[in-house]
Write a protein that holds these residues in place. Structure first.
Motif, short mmCIF file in Angstrom:
data_model
loop_
_atom_site.label_atom_id
_atom_site.label_comp_id
_atom_site.label_asym_id
_atom_site.label_seq_id
_atom_site.Cartn_x
_atom_site.Cartn_y
_atom_site.Cartn_z
N UNK A 66 -90.15 77.95 -19.63
CA UNK A 66 -89.54 78.78 -18.60
C UNK A 66 -88.76 77.88 -17.64
N UNK A 67 -87.53 78.25 -17.37
CA UNK A 67 -86.70 77.48 -16.44
C UNK A 67 -86.72 78.15 -15.07
N UNK A 68 -86.70 77.34 -14.05
CA UNK A 68 -86.72 77.81 -12.66
C UNK A 68 -85.41 77.46 -11.98
N UNK A 69 -84.31 77.79 -12.63
CA UNK A 69 -82.98 77.47 -12.14
C UNK A 69 -82.86 75.96 -11.90
N UNK A 70 -83.38 75.19 -12.87
CA UNK A 70 -83.42 73.74 -12.75
C UNK A 70 -82.97 73.04 -14.04
N UNK A 90 -84.32 63.58 -4.48
CA UNK A 90 -83.90 64.67 -3.60
C UNK A 90 -83.54 65.92 -4.41
N UNK A 91 -82.97 65.75 -5.60
CA UNK A 91 -82.67 66.90 -6.46
C UNK A 91 -83.97 67.60 -6.86
N UNK A 92 -84.97 66.81 -7.27
CA UNK A 92 -86.28 67.39 -7.59
C UNK A 92 -86.88 68.08 -6.36
N UNK A 93 -86.76 67.43 -5.22
CA UNK A 93 -87.33 67.98 -3.98
C UNK A 93 -86.66 69.31 -3.63
N UNK A 94 -85.34 69.40 -3.80
CA UNK A 94 -84.63 70.64 -3.53
C UNK A 94 -85.16 71.78 -4.39
N UNK A 95 -85.36 71.50 -5.67
CA UNK A 95 -85.90 72.54 -6.55
C UNK A 95 -87.31 72.91 -6.13
N UNK A 96 -88.14 71.91 -5.85
CA UNK A 96 -89.53 72.15 -5.46
C UNK A 96 -89.63 73.06 -4.24
N UNK A 97 -88.83 72.79 -3.23
CA UNK A 97 -88.94 73.55 -1.99
C UNK A 97 -88.20 74.88 -2.02
N UNK A 104 -95.09 77.06 -8.25
CA UNK A 104 -95.12 75.60 -8.33
C UNK A 104 -95.89 75.12 -9.56
N UNK A 105 -97.08 75.70 -9.83
CA UNK A 105 -97.87 75.29 -10.99
C UNK A 105 -97.11 75.57 -12.28
N UNK A 106 -96.45 76.70 -12.37
CA UNK A 106 -95.65 77.03 -13.55
C UNK A 106 -94.47 76.08 -13.73
N UNK A 107 -93.85 75.70 -12.64
CA UNK A 107 -92.73 74.75 -12.69
C UNK A 107 -93.21 73.40 -13.18
N UNK A 115 -90.83 67.48 -21.15
CA UNK A 115 -90.84 66.02 -21.22
C UNK A 115 -90.23 65.36 -20.00
N UNK A 116 -90.25 66.05 -18.88
CA UNK A 116 -89.68 65.52 -17.64
C UNK A 116 -90.83 65.12 -16.72
N UNK A 117 -90.82 63.88 -16.27
CA UNK A 117 -91.88 63.39 -15.39
C UNK A 117 -91.49 63.62 -13.94
N UNK A 118 -92.42 64.16 -13.18
CA UNK A 118 -92.20 64.39 -11.76
C UNK A 118 -92.15 63.04 -11.05
N UNK A 119 -91.17 62.80 -10.17
CA UNK A 119 -91.09 61.52 -9.46
C UNK A 119 -92.37 61.24 -8.68
N UNK A 120 -92.76 59.98 -8.66
CA UNK A 120 -93.98 59.58 -7.95
C UNK A 120 -93.96 60.00 -6.49
N UNK A 121 -92.78 59.94 -5.87
CA UNK A 121 -92.66 60.29 -4.46
C UNK A 121 -92.98 61.76 -4.18
N UNK A 122 -92.87 62.62 -5.20
CA UNK A 122 -93.07 64.05 -5.00
C UNK A 122 -94.42 64.56 -5.49
N UNK A 123 -95.18 63.75 -6.18
CA UNK A 123 -96.43 64.24 -6.78
C UNK A 123 -97.39 64.79 -5.75
N UNK A 124 -97.60 64.07 -4.67
CA UNK A 124 -98.52 64.55 -3.63
C UNK A 124 -98.03 65.85 -3.01
#
Length: 131
Positions: A66-70, A90-97, A104-107, A115-124
């Motif tokens: 499922x895509x979340x406009x990302x 910042x691109x990941x952060x924009x999608x997240x917020x 969020x869990x589905x995303x 196969x896309x890894x979430x950036x370390x800065x955004x994991x928390x």
């Protein structure tokens, strides 16, 4: 003396039979539970426990992504989570917020399946938002 020896052998056979019967009963019961838990996603799962998350992820493995406009994040497939430049984070952060809290869990599952890894800065931040 022979009565005691025969009684011990008989008692041993009875105990072994009872143990065998109990283990078969447990296998039958646990086999049914495993099938049911992996086939269904619990509806009352809060997402804060490893067991619930594991079952939800296992249930979602065979599902369509499922895509979340990302869709633009597909360009970062296979990239290590600690190597993203700040503008990509910042691109990941924009999608997240822009996601609703319940998405969020589905995303995060969608990213994992793609196969896309979430950036370390955004994991928390992402784990705090997915509750």
């Amino acid at each position: 003396m022979w009565y005691i020896v025969c009684s011990l052998f008989a008692l041993g056979f009875v105990a072994a039979g009872a143990g065998l019967w109990e283990s078969r009963k447990q296998r039958r019961t646990s086999g049914d539970d495993e099938t049911a838990s992996s086939a269904e996603t619990p509806t009352d799962c809060c997402g804060l426990h490893d067991v619930c998350e594991r079952d939800r992820l296992r249930a979602s493995v065979g599902k369509k992504i499922e895509y979340y406009d990302d869709e633009e994040l597909d360009a970062y497939r296979g990239m290590a989570s600690g190597t993203y430049p700040e503008d990509v984070v910042e691109t990941f952060r924009d999608v997240l917020y822009t996601l609703r809290e319940e998405e969020v869990a589905g995303w995060m599952r969608s990213l994992q399946l793609r196969g896309i890894h979430l950036p370390d800065d955004l994991k928390d931040e992402a784990f705090m938002l997915r509750t």
